[in-house]
Design an enzyme around this catalytic site. Structure first.
Site, PDB file in Angstrom:
ATOM      1  N   LEU B  76      74.563  26.426 -12.522  1.00 38.35           N
ATOM      2  CA  LEU B  76      73.504  25.422 -12.405  1.00 38.35           C
ATOM      3  C   LEU B  76      72.409  25.834 -11.421  1.00 38.35           C
ATOM      4  CD1 LEU B  76      75.880  22.339 -12.603  1.00 38.35           C
ATOM      5  CD2 LEU B  76      74.589  23.409 -14.457  1.00 38.35           C
ATOM      6  N   CYS B  77      72.424  27.086 -10.987  1.00 38.03           N
ATOM      7  CA  CYS B  77      71.348  27.611 -10.133  1.00 38.03           C
ATOM      8  C   CYS B  77      70.106  27.930 -10.955  1.00 38.03           C
ATOM      9  CB  CYS B  77      71.800  28.932  -9.483  1.00 38.03           C
ATOM     10  SG  CYS B  77      72.645  28.710  -7.916  1.00 38.03           S
ATOM     11  N   HIS B  78      68.952  27.683 -10.357  1.00 35.32           N
ATOM     12  CA  HIS B  78      67.690  28.082 -10.968  1.00 35.32           C
ATOM     13  C   HIS B  78      67.451  29.568 -10.726  1.00 35.32           C
ATOM     14  CE1 HIS B  78      67.250  23.778 -10.135  1.00 35.32           C
ATOM     15  NE2 HIS B  78      66.492  23.759 -11.194  1.00 35.32           N
ATOM     16  N   MET B 112      72.209  29.778  -2.105  1.00 36.78           N
ATOM     17  CA  MET B 112      73.192  30.342  -3.040  1.00 36.78           C
ATOM     18  C   MET B 112      73.012  31.852  -3.174  1.00 36.78           C
ATOM     19  SD  MET B 112      75.084  27.857  -3.585  1.00 36.78           S
ATOM     20  CE  MET B 112      76.207  28.955  -4.469  1.00 36.78           C
ATOM     21  N   GLU B 113      71.768  32.306  -3.095  1.00 36.64           N
ATOM     22  CA  GLU B 113      71.512  33.751  -3.159  1.00 36.64           C
ATOM     23  C   GLU B 113      72.115  34.451  -1.943  1.00 36.64           C
ATOM     24  OE1 GLU B 113      69.470  31.438  -4.216  1.00 36.64           O
ATOM     25  OE2 GLU B 113      69.102  32.128  -6.265  1.00 36.64           O
ATOM     26  N   ASP B 127      87.443  45.841  -2.504  1.00 33.63           N
ATOM     27  CA  ASP B 127      87.754  46.877  -3.497  1.00 33.63           C
ATOM     28  C   ASP B 127      87.973  48.230  -2.823  1.00 33.63           C
ATOM     29  OD1 ASP B 127      87.957  48.072  -6.102  1.00 33.63           O
ATOM     30  OD2 ASP B 127      85.867  48.699  -5.958  1.00 33.63           O
TER      31      ASP B 127
END
Lengths: 158, 158, 158, 158, 158, 158
Positions: B76-78, B112-113, B127
């Site tokens: 739901l992020c733009h 969010m980024e 990893d």
């Protein structure tokens, strides 16, 4: 345990591990994580073990889709054809526990796929709750268990 | 603080927030996280503040690249055109602290980024160290600070 | 209406339309489609306007995510920063009606984004019902309405 | 036919089908669809069975490329290494018929790959003709035939 | 000319250039490259300036689509909303000249987008001719001209 | 050598080669290329065979990541699960030589994966040096050697 990083060669250069000589075998990995938030947020997400609305479904789908793209995100991961990836949530008082299980039959393990599913499911919860709880925190993203391949079973020590 | 999830409508359906009516403005967000591992792993990654080999560079690049794809990963992020994304590492005794700073001039924030950069940089470290420390854990992935937009400055409380 | 394909030049070569000279403006497009299936399948998806389980949520998320990637899928589409994309479902007797609404403020319209959301939401329903109804059909994927830009309002004729 | 959705578990949660226990086998699927438009548009696309310019080639390439990314678009699809994907067009009076054939040797079928190729080829045609015919409609996107795997041959009933 | 690499900071760490403080302006870049092959291959691709079949169209579409994804491929590139990207081919005796022109209105230039279009169009030609000419070579992938932004016009010296 | 393009059918339509009937076998391909720049740029990248800072690591990671996405970029390539991809650099007086080696066990060769790694590593160098040397040129992107499959060993003639 190894004494050197498997992904850096003698000159310090990043490298993918060459798995050409390995035989495909059944692999399974379980990873988990916890989104720490508030009890008010948990109430908005669900109650009595029942999800309210699409929020948890959205995070589950995000985790599943991201797991399939792990090798695009983590530079030195091999592409692995997942035979299954499942993402589950458990609502606590002020936290959401996220568990992901990945399976494949391939030359390399799938713990990174399980970890990616947990992380992106967790970020998606972060995104959905951030207007209510900007201080939420994704914690303890880690491998719980891995099976298959030459190293066999590994279970997280308590 | 809001009392409802911004990403779920009255019927419970997932929704993106409509930002059509917002004006673009300068935005900045800082997020952080910690990979908890062993002191032996930290020694393999670097010492005296100097990276050994490409391991940290690999995680940095992974974080930067993932931040640019946040809207592909978090449903739901733009899509946001980042004007900058920086990822930094600080080596502790048995942990690596990851910090990411994102900037844009747009209708929506970039926390969010920043969180995505931290998470994928952290997964990439996971990893690279997993053969030496399969029990490593990515913790405290969270927003430290956000600036800009209608809500203005938010700083994480101590 | 134009008499030539806008995406093919005089020599027949494929081309993107150059929108450099256009001004950004508010745009909105609505598209729809119908998955024709069986009444038994519709009963599995929901009843009384209420979704059962995550199936519709999964299709909604798939449509939203695909809309954001339209320019990766449709070769001559411009990348467009969506300010909103919404996907809704209406359950009929033996069909599911899908509607998507896309918004942006940009140099070009967003009908392809709305159509992509409908198509991928429809394919996701196809995927989820195929074990029960392999003969399902996605029909009438089309633009219902578009607003904004130089050509202004277009509404689908009855 | 199944009585439950294969992609939703007993609690209603979305899930991928676990194909770990299946053996790889040769699979083939054919899907089709129709772009309904005007005879003027069909004349711009080609005549006498010959394509004019790159329009059909563009749609073909779009369909082929999208098929390879099906598991990125449809959330609960497994990644499948296609051994072939072909997209063909047949020009009618006022419509373009799209057919896609997908092949693999894997643990799961490829009807979703064939459907994705048809859908994105159809959307690409939509994109190229929309300035001439904004009312075009993509119809009857469906599976025609699938072969291989445990369920064997399925042919669409007339 | 700068004396330091713009993408490495004082400690040697990779970094994206922060363009937050720049104003959007119209930008244009032209890049070119040459696929050196055999005259027999060129004859298969076209003659008299006319393409035979879809081979050149396939390479053109590949170049256009890759240009839109430049920031996913080149780690320190900013996402740039292209307003146009065009790819052209010129058939020589034993070579194919590739030219790409990119345009945007943004805070940063688009030479990387033009170079990416040329490279991927060239790789696509490589792929299509490799069964006939495995020794083909992609040469002189370089910027011919860039316009706009603070540095203004740059034209490649002869 | 073939007399027809393998990727165009008798009607001129683009097609993927159908590899369904082939058996998986071990494959290896080596490709190389050269970024021609200035001696000042080479000095900024490294000296005495030692990289300065993250610039070469960034290009290496970009090449590795792009190789894994070859089939997304080159339209008629099959998806291939790489078992290894390595990217190396050799600094010359005024040039950087790039070499990539790809390995898989599959139905088709991996020369396109090796070429893609070289090209994107080269573009990433282009990006990092462009402020210092806008005239840099990526040359001689070509296959050096391929092994495995029905056609067996091919070595580039001097």
């Amino acid at each position: 345990m190894a004494k050197q990083l498997s992904h850096v060669d003698a000159t310090g250069a990043a490298r993918m591990v060459d798995v050409s000589a390995k035989e495909p075998s059944a692999r399974r990995a379980v990873a988990s994580g916890v989104l720490r938030t508030t009890s008010a947020v948990v109430d908005l997400l669900g109650s009595d073990g029942l999800a309210k609305g699409d929020a948890l479904a959205t995070a589950r789908i995000a985790g599943i889709m991201a797991a399939k793209r792990t090798s695009e995100l983590v530079p030195l991961c091999h592409p692995v054809p997942l035979s299954n990836i499942a993402v589950d949530f458990e609502l606590g008082v002020a936290e959401v526990r996220i568990t992901a299980t990945a399976r494949t039959t391939d030359r390399t393990g799938v713990e990174m796929e399980a970890l990616t599913a947990v992380s992106i499911a967790g970020l998606t919860l972060h995104d959905m709750v951030k207007a209510v709880d900007p201080a939420a925190s994704l914690d303890q993203v880690r491998v719980e268990r891995k099976e298959g391949g030459k190293t066999g079973l590994w279970v997280r020590p308590d």
